[in-house]
Design a protein around this motif. Structure first.
Motif, PDB file in Angstrom:
ATOM      1  N   ILE A  47      17.628  -9.759 -59.437  1.00 59.46           N
ATOM      2  CA  ILE A  47      18.985  -9.756 -60.046  1.00 59.46           C
ATOM      3  C   ILE A  47      18.563  -9.591 -61.713  1.00 59.46           C
ATOM      4  O   ILE A  47      17.333  -9.553 -61.765  1.00 59.46           O
ATOM      5  CB  ILE A  47      19.486 -11.144 -59.994  1.00 59.46           C
ATOM      6  N   LYS A  48      19.626  -9.443 -62.326  1.00 59.12           N
ATOM      7  CA  LYS A  48      19.552  -9.419 -63.797  1.00 59.12           C
ATOM      8  C   LYS A  48      19.343 -10.315 -64.564  1.00 59.12           C
ATOM      9  O   LYS A  48      19.940 -11.519 -63.861  1.00 59.12           O
ATOM     10  CB  LYS A  48      20.563  -8.354 -64.395  1.00 59.12           C
ATOM     11  N   GLU A  50      21.171 -11.616 -67.271  1.00 60.37           N
ATOM     12  CA  GLU A  50      22.478 -12.482 -67.257  1.00 60.37           C
ATOM     13  C   GLU A  50      23.219 -12.669 -66.050  1.00 60.37           C
ATOM     14  O   GLU A  50      24.154 -13.545 -66.365  1.00 60.37           O
ATOM     15  CB  GLU A  50      23.350 -11.246 -67.968  1.00 60.37           C
ATOM     16  N   GLU A  51      22.628 -12.549 -64.907  1.00 61.96           N
ATOM     17  CA  GLU A  51      23.026 -12.815 -63.584  1.00 61.96           C
ATOM     18  C   GLU A  51      22.735 -14.529 -62.980  1.00 61.96           C
ATOM     19  O   GLU A  51      23.343 -14.938 -62.300  1.00 61.96           O
ATOM     20  CB  GLU A  51      22.907 -12.181 -62.596  1.00 61.96           C
ATOM     21  N   ASP A  54      25.597 -16.716 -63.502  1.00 53.13           N
ATOM     22  CA  ASP A  54      26.276 -16.546 -62.492  1.00 53.13           C
ATOM     23  C   ASP A  54      25.994 -17.207 -61.339  1.00 53.13           C
ATOM     24  O   ASP A  54      26.776 -17.940 -60.437  1.00 53.13           O
ATOM     25  CB  ASP A  54      26.800 -15.146 -62.200  1.00 53.13           C
ATOM     26  N   ARG A  77      21.690 -11.369 -51.374  1.00 50.33           N
ATOM     27  CA  ARG A  77      21.953 -10.159 -52.384  1.00 50.33           C
ATOM     28  C   ARG A  77      21.054  -9.025 -51.939  1.00 50.33           C
ATOM     29  O   ARG A  77      21.157  -8.023 -52.040  1.00 50.33           O
ATOM     30  CB  ARG A  77      21.964 -10.741 -53.779  1.00 50.33           C
TER      31      ARG A  77
END
Length: 208
Positions: A47-48, A50-51, A54, A77
């Protein structure tokens, strides 16, 4: 067939990664955020950066432990349902073994002064990990004055115990949608420069 083989190859790393993360979830799932960020973002690239915020927001708003929810979300994911199952097993196994082992020694350890002192020392360390995790998440979550104001308002409401944490998160989501709509209507948002989608992106501040 190629995608299936690629997914199957990911199951081992998913299990091993969350097996390593699980032992640091003392004091709740938020204590694992620094380790989760290191493993899932920087090392594995699942994942990134910034995620992370989230993932935590989604994990907090659905039933269950934050750590297990986050593990299943990331596992799914990466490798679908099988990935979610392996992530949850990896996250649960160390805790299960540790709790089972401690349960057999509980009666003999509960009055041990050294054990009590060790647990007391862990508590402030867990607080420090949670504060550090909050700082790292804030770097991608607090992007402008609106997100900062929402964070301050949410913290005040939580400290004063007006409403439940779930309702605070939902109110934050509604506030983000409202601010994004207002910005787009008043020229604050911007539309995608290219691609098949022509609908405006609603996001806090200047928009996506």
């Amino acid at each position: 067939m190629g995608n299936l083989r690629s997914t199957t190859k990911q199951l081992g790393p998913i299990f091993w990664t969350f097996l390593k993360i699980a032992p640091v979830t003392f004091g709740g799932g938020y204590a694992m955020i620094p380790v989760l960020e290191k493993e899932a973002v920087h090392k594995q690239g699942w994942i990134k950066q910034e995620e992370i915020g989230d993932v935590l927001a989604v994990s907090q708003t659905i039933p269950g432990a934050v750590a297990l929810n986050a593990a299943s979300f990331i596992g799914y994911r990466v490798a679908g349902i099988s990935g979610a199952v392996m992530a949850v097993i990896g996250m649960m196994l160390p805790t299960f073994l540790i709790v089972t082992g401690l349960a057999t020694l509980l009666l003999s350890l509960q009055d041990n002064v050294k054990v009590a002192a060790a647990l007391q020392g862990m508590k402030p360390a867990v607080v420090a990990m949670i504060v550090y995790a909050g700082y790292r998440v804030s770097k991608t979550a607090l992007t402008d004055k609106w997100t900062t104001l929402i964070a301050i308002a949410a913290a005040a409401v939580l400290l004063l115990k007006f409403v439940s944490p779930i309702l605070v998160i939902l109110l934050g989501a509604l506030a983000g949608i409202g601010i994004g709509l207002w910005n787009n209507r008043h020229g604050g948002g911007r539309r995608p420069a290219q691609g098949p989608y022509r609908e405006p992106d609603y996001f806090i501040g200047e928009g996506i």
